[in-house]
Design a protein around this motif. Structure first.
Motif, short mmCIF file in Angstrom:
data_model
loop_
_atom_site.label_atom_id
_atom_site.label_comp_id
_atom_site.label_asym_id
_atom_site.label_seq_id
_atom_site.Cartn_x
_atom_site.Cartn_y
_atom_site.Cartn_z
N ILE A 56 0.85 -1.19 0.00
CA ILE A 56 0.00 0.00 0.00
C ILE A 56 0.89 1.24 0.00
CG2 ILE A 56 -0.16 0.04 2.53
CD1 ILE A 56 -3.02 1.12 2.19
N LEU A 57 0.43 2.29 -0.67
CA LEU A 57 1.18 3.53 -0.75
C LEU A 57 0.79 4.44 0.42
CD1 LEU A 57 3.19 5.18 -2.47
CD2 LEU A 57 1.20 6.21 -3.61
N LEU A 58 1.78 4.87 1.21
CA LEU A 58 1.55 5.79 2.32
C LEU A 58 2.41 7.03 2.17
CD1 LEU A 58 1.58 3.32 5.39
CD2 LEU A 58 -0.41 4.16 4.11
N ILE A 59 1.92 8.14 2.76
CA ILE A 59 2.70 9.38 2.76
C ILE A 59 3.05 9.76 4.20
CG2 ILE A 59 1.74 10.23 0.59
CD1 ILE A 59 0.57 11.97 3.67
N LYS A 60 4.15 10.49 4.35
CA LYS A 60 4.55 10.98 5.68
C LYS A 60 4.07 12.41 5.81
CE LYS A 60 8.58 11.25 8.74
NZ LYS A 60 10.05 11.04 8.83
N ARG A 61 3.25 12.66 6.83
CA ARG A 61 2.63 13.97 6.98
C ARG A 61 3.68 15.03 7.33
NH1 ARG A 61 -2.49 14.88 7.06
NH2 ARG A 61 -2.30 16.60 8.58
N GLY A 62 3.58 16.17 6.62
CA GLY A 62 4.55 17.24 6.83
C GLY A 62 4.03 18.38 7.69
N HIS A 64 0.95 19.55 11.05
CA HIS A 64 0.00 19.12 12.08
C HIS A 64 -1.39 18.98 11.48
CE1 HIS A 64 2.96 19.80 15.22
NE2 HIS A 64 3.16 21.04 14.80
N PRO A 65 -2.25 18.13 12.06
CA PRO A 65 -1.96 17.19 13.17
C PRO A 65 -1.25 15.94 12.67
CG PRO A 65 -4.25 16.99 12.49
CD PRO A 65 -3.67 18.09 11.67
N TYR A 66 -0.70 15.18 13.59
CA TYR A 66 0.02 13.94 13.29
C TYR A 66 1.25 14.20 12.41
CZ TYR A 66 -4.00 11.34 15.12
OH TYR A 66 -5.00 10.84 15.92
N ILE A 67 1.92 15.33 12.62
CA ILE A 67 3.12 15.63 11.85
C ILE A 67 4.15 14.51 12.04
CG2 ILE A 67 4.16 16.99 13.72
CD1 ILE A 67 5.32 18.84 11.52
N GLY A 68 4.75 14.07 10.95
CA GLY A 68 5.76 13.01 10.99
C GLY A 68 5.20 11.60 10.97
N CYS A 69 3.87 11.46 11.08
CA CYS A 69 3.26 10.14 11.05
C CYS A 69 2.94 9.74 9.61
CB CYS A 69 1.97 10.12 11.87
SG CYS A 69 2.22 10.24 13.65
N GLU A 211 3.18 5.14 14.44
CA GLU A 211 1.75 4.90 14.38
C GLU A 211 1.18 5.64 13.17
OE1 GLU A 211 -0.94 6.92 17.12
OE2 GLU A 211 0.81 7.92 18.00
N LEU A 212 0.05 5.17 12.69
CA LEU A 212 -0.60 5.82 11.56
C LEU A 212 -1.42 7.01 12.04
CD1 LEU A 212 -1.84 2.69 9.57
CD2 LEU A 212 0.15 4.12 9.06
N ALA A 213 -1.60 7.97 11.15
CA ALA A 213 -2.38 9.16 11.49
C ALA A 213 -3.87 8.84 11.53
CB ALA A 213 -2.12 10.26 10.46
N PHE A 214 -4.61 9.64 12.29
CA PHE A 214 -6.07 9.58 12.35
C PHE A 214 -6.55 8.14 12.63
CE2 PHE A 214 -4.76 12.98 9.38
CZ PHE A 214 -5.21 14.08 10.10
N ASP A 215 -7.60 7.70 11.91
CA ASP A 215 -8.09 6.33 12.05
C ASP A 215 -7.73 5.50 10.81
OD1 ASP A 215 -9.69 7.61 10.24
OD2 ASP A 215 -11.60 7.05 11.15
N HIS A 216 -6.56 5.78 10.23
CA HIS A 216 -6.20 5.15 8.96
C HIS A 216 -5.92 3.67 9.09
CE1 HIS A 216 -5.18 9.18 6.77
NE2 HIS A 216 -6.43 9.09 7.20
N ILE A 217 -5.61 3.19 10.29
CA ILE A 217 -5.47 1.74 10.44
C ILE A 217 -6.82 1.07 10.22
CG2 ILE A 217 -5.78 1.85 12.95
CD1 ILE A 217 -3.73 -0.72 10.91
N GLU A 218 -7.90 1.71 10.63
CA GLU A 218 -9.24 1.16 10.41
C GLU A 218 -9.56 1.15 8.91
OE1 GLU A 218 -13.93 1.93 11.64
OE2 GLU A 218 -12.35 3.20 12.49
N GLU A 219 -9.17 2.20 8.20
CA GLU A 219 -9.41 2.24 6.76
C GLU A 219 -8.64 1.13 6.05
OE1 GLU A 219 -8.68 6.06 5.07
OE2 GLU A 219 -10.07 7.11 6.41
N ILE A 220 -7.39 0.92 6.44
CA ILE A 220 -6.57 -0.12 5.82
C ILE A 220 -7.16 -1.50 6.11
CG2 ILE A 220 -4.31 -1.27 5.90
CD1 ILE A 220 -3.06 1.50 6.30
#
Length: 307
Positions: A56-62, A64-69, A211-220
């Protein structure tokens, strides 16, 4: 039939009602789109044809919120923008990926606190694509974009019926092996009429430094389940194969999506897909021997009578 001149209980026509309507007088959520882009890639096996791994393709947040996740690519829908158009725009802006077919997965919004900024409802999309045609590059508010191998592994089961709970681990590992993210998933079961529904909960594994940002583990997790189901009644798996492929190659792609612990039985697999493929005169050398090539049967349609 619509009658714009009909008056409501306050004696207003539709035009009069709309002239007095002030959207800012009402609290309302913001809307975002998330894009779960999957592929299947070779997993080398010494002395044998490569296996396949689901990624799966993921991005690193640059920011807030969850900066660096790490997160699923996505963003807010503009006020005059269609939801599907926002999906393609955000994917292009954050990963430099475009011209990929998406289909709607699910709307996420039951957790009113899923985004610390405000009330946000997100429409998630998913797709499978050939990795060789995608060269992700971070952009916009993303610091990086990487492919992650994703696996959902069964751990144990307790109880029976609606008292049962199943435990899984979901593991995500970047292609360079530098980033490893792990979650424990507990699925309990509840009765909803005649239907039993799964109710999952998620916890970051102790060893996981990310850890993943927001509830993205649920989406995955939701997308993984949908992929396993769709492979049974749609030709989605064949979008990851070349026009001409061997049955062995097809089996490895199916195994990657189904995330089986042991290889599928060769005879059963070939019986299962025999109506989905057409034999050709082409051959391909695999394991030092020629193998017959097949292609997807464009006339195939799913039928429960075949099961």
């Amino acid at each position: 039939m619509r009658d714009s001149n009909k008056k409501n209980k306050n004696g207003l026509t539709e035009k009069e009602f709309l002239n007095r309507y002030v959207p800012g007088d009402y609290e309302r959520p913001s809307n975002t789109v998330d894009m779960l882009l999957f592929t299947v890639d070779d997993l080398p096996v010494e002395g044998k044809d490569p296996n396949k791994a689901l990624k799966i393709l993921l991005i690193k947040r640059g920011d807030h919120p969850y900066i660096g996740c790490w997160a699923v690519p996505g963003g807010f829908v503009n006020i005059e923008e269609g939801v599907s158009a926002a999906c393609y725009r955000e994917l292009k802006e954050e990963t430099n990926v475009e011209n990929v077919y998406f289909e709607q997965l699910k709307t996420f919004g039951d957790d009113v606190n899923r985004d610390p900024r405000m009330r946000v409802i997100s429409v998630a999309y998913m797709a499978l694509s050939d990795k060789s045609n995608i060269k992700p590059k971070a952009g916009d508010d993303a610091d990086d974009a990487k492919w992650f191998t994703v696996k959902k592994m069964f751990i144990d089961s307790k109880g029976t019926g609606t008292q049962r709970s199943d435990t899984y681990n979901i593991l995500l590992t970047s292609d360079d092996g530098e980033i490893k993210i792990g979650y424990s998933v507990t699925e309990s079961f509840e009765k909803n009429g005649v239907v039993t529904v799964k109710v999952p909960s998620y916890k970051v594994l102790d060893w996981s430094k990310e850890e993943l940002a927001f509830d993205h583990i649920e989406e995955i997790d939701c997308a993984l389940e949908r992929l396993k189901n769709k492979i049974e009644y749609t030709p989605i798996a064949f979008s990851l194969l070349p026009e001409y492929f061997t049955l062995r190659e097809a089996q490895k792609v199916f195994e990657a999506i189904l995330n089986v612990e042991k290889p599928l039985t060769r005879a059963n697999f070939r019986r299962k897909i025999k109506k989905m493929v057409v034999k050709t005169e082409k051959e391909k050398i695999t394991s030092g021997r020629p193998a017959t090539c097949y292609k997807f049967n464009e006339d195939w349609q799913h039928s429960f009578l075949d099961e």
